[in-house]
Design a protein around this motif. Structure first.
Motif, short mmCIF file in Angstrom:
data_model
loop_
_atom_site.label_atom_id
_atom_site.label_comp_id
_atom_site.label_asym_id
_atom_site.label_seq_id
_atom_site.Cartn_x
_atom_site.Cartn_y
_atom_site.Cartn_z
N GLU A 1 0.88 -1.36 0.01
CA GLU A 1 -0.09 -0.11 -0.15
C GLU A 1 0.97 1.16 0.04
O GLU A 1 0.62 2.21 -0.76
CB GLU A 1 -0.99 -0.01 1.28
CG GLU A 1 -1.92 1.28 1.28
CD GLU A 1 -2.58 1.38 2.61
OE1 GLU A 1 -3.56 2.20 2.69
OE2 GLU A 1 -2.33 0.55 3.63
N ALA A 2 1.80 1.08 0.73
CA ALA A 2 2.96 2.45 0.74
C ALA A 2 3.44 2.85 -0.40
O ALA A 2 3.50 3.86 -1.08
CB ALA A 2 3.66 2.21 1.99
N ILE A 3 3.97 1.65 -1.05
CA ILE A 3 4.76 1.73 -2.39
C ILE A 3 3.67 2.23 -3.62
O ILE A 3 4.03 3.40 -4.26
CB ILE A 3 5.07 0.46 -3.12
CG1 ILE A 3 6.34 -0.07 -2.19
CG2 ILE A 3 5.38 0.55 -4.51
CD1 ILE A 3 6.76 -1.47 -2.19
N LEU A 4 2.38 1.76 -3.36
CA LEU A 4 1.30 2.62 -4.42
C LEU A 4 1.13 3.69 -3.96
O LEU A 4 1.09 4.69 -4.98
CB LEU A 4 -0.04 1.53 -4.16
CG LEU A 4 -1.21 2.24 -4.90
CD1 LEU A 4 -0.85 2.04 -6.46
CD2 LEU A 4 -2.50 1.25 -4.64
N ALA A 5 0.80 3.93 -2.79
CA ALA A 5 0.77 5.45 -2.47
C ALA A 5 1.69 6.47 -2.78
O ALA A 5 1.41 7.62 -3.36
CB ALA A 5 0.32 5.55 -0.77
N LEU A 6 3.01 6.25 -2.64
CA LEU A 6 4.06 6.96 -2.84
C LEU A 6 4.28 6.98 -4.53
O LEU A 6 4.88 7.80 -4.86
CB LEU A 6 5.26 6.34 -2.08
CG LEU A 6 5.40 6.45 -0.78
CD1 LEU A 6 6.42 5.47 -0.04
CD2 LEU A 6 5.56 7.86 -0.33
N SER A 7 3.91 5.88 -5.16
CA SER A 7 3.99 5.86 -6.51
C SER A 7 3.34 7.02 -7.45
O SER A 7 3.46 7.39 -8.44
CB SER A 7 4.08 4.55 -7.12
OG SER A 7 2.76 4.03 -7.05
N GLU A 8 2.12 7.48 -6.49
CA GLU A 8 1.28 8.52 -7.20
C GLU A 8 2.28 9.77 -7.50
O GLU A 8 1.64 10.60 -8.20
CB GLU A 8 -0.07 8.71 -6.24
CG GLU A 8 -0.84 7.45 -6.13
CD GLU A 8 -2.18 7.55 -5.55
OE1 GLU A 8 -2.20 8.46 -4.70
OE2 GLU A 8 -3.02 6.81 -5.73
N LYS A 9 2.95 10.01 -6.59
CA LYS A 9 3.88 11.30 -6.28
C LYS A 9 5.25 11.07 -7.36
O LYS A 9 5.75 12.03 -7.79
CB LYS A 9 4.37 11.51 -5.19
CG LYS A 9 3.16 11.92 -4.40
CD LYS A 9 3.52 12.25 -2.75
CE LYS A 9 2.18 12.32 -1.98
NZ LYS A 9 2.60 12.28 -0.72
N GLY A 10 5.37 9.72 -7.88
CA GLY A 10 6.78 9.46 -8.66
C GLY A 10 7.25 8.18 -8.50
O GLY A 10 6.73 7.38 -7.74
N SER A 11 8.51 7.93 -8.69
CA SER A 11 9.35 6.87 -8.53
C SER A 11 9.72 6.62 -7.16
O SER A 11 9.70 7.38 -6.26
CB SER A 11 10.56 6.76 -9.17
OG SER A 11 10.29 6.89 -10.69
N VAL A 12 9.63 5.28 -6.57
CA VAL A 12 9.83 4.85 -5.17
C VAL A 12 11.05 4.05 -4.99
O VAL A 12 11.22 3.03 -5.88
CB VAL A 12 8.66 4.34 -4.83
CG1 VAL A 12 8.84 3.71 -3.31
CG2 VAL A 12 7.34 4.95 -5.02
N ARG A 13 11.89 4.42 -4.06
CA ARG A 13 12.85 3.78 -3.62
C ARG A 13 12.69 3.18 -2.03
O ARG A 13 11.73 3.65 -1.51
CB ARG A 13 14.04 4.56 -3.61
CG ARG A 13 14.64 4.62 -5.00
CD ARG A 13 16.05 5.33 -4.95
NE ARG A 13 16.41 5.41 -6.20
CZ ARG A 13 17.12 6.58 -6.70
NH1 ARG A 13 17.94 7.21 -6.00
NH2 ARG A 13 17.64 6.38 -7.93
#
Length: 126
Positions: free
Chosen positions: A12-24
């Motif tokens: 869920e965190a990866i999905l939410a963060l990916s709405e703002k751009g790339s995620v590490r």
């Protein structure tokens, strides 16, 4: 498919963060308030189980299976937060409580809640 609540939270965190751009991994660690080693271990397990891949720049990408789980949990989180806020729960507490509830609701109960909210336009104001 059944996975642990902690894995659902990571997806869920990866999905939410990916709405703002790339995620590490570091972004996930900061978002969840976990240590980088803990998140690195979790990402390794999620990769091993086919929920996440990592590209050549170390960006995390949800696989179709990971995205399906993440979208389900994220939808539950948003709807439950909205509903609890409408009931008068302060937004911050509503979001915290939604995070606790979202993993334990049966699909039938969640669908009934969605249907109820869909019948009451005033609940969709959020």
């Amino acid at each position: 498919m059944e996975i642990h609540e902690s894995a659902e939270n990571y997806l869920e965190a990866i999905l939410a963060l990916s709405e703002k751009g790339s995620v590490r991994s570091i972004d996930v660690a900061q978002h969840l308030g976990f240590s980088k080693p803990s998140v690195s271990r979790a990402m390794s397990l999620l990769r091993d189980n086919g929920y996440v891949t990592m590209d050549e720049n170390s960006f995390l990408i949800l696989t179709p299976a990971g995205r399906e789980i993440a979208e389900t949990i994220y939808e539950r989180h948003r709807l439950l937060t909205q509903w609890l806020t409408w009931l008068g729960v302060p937004p911050e507490i509503a979001a915290e409580d939604a995070c606790k509830i979202e993993h334990d609701l049966s699909p039938e109960t969640f669908q009934a809640l969605k249907d109820h909210i869909g019948k009451h336009p005033q609940l969709n104001q959020g």
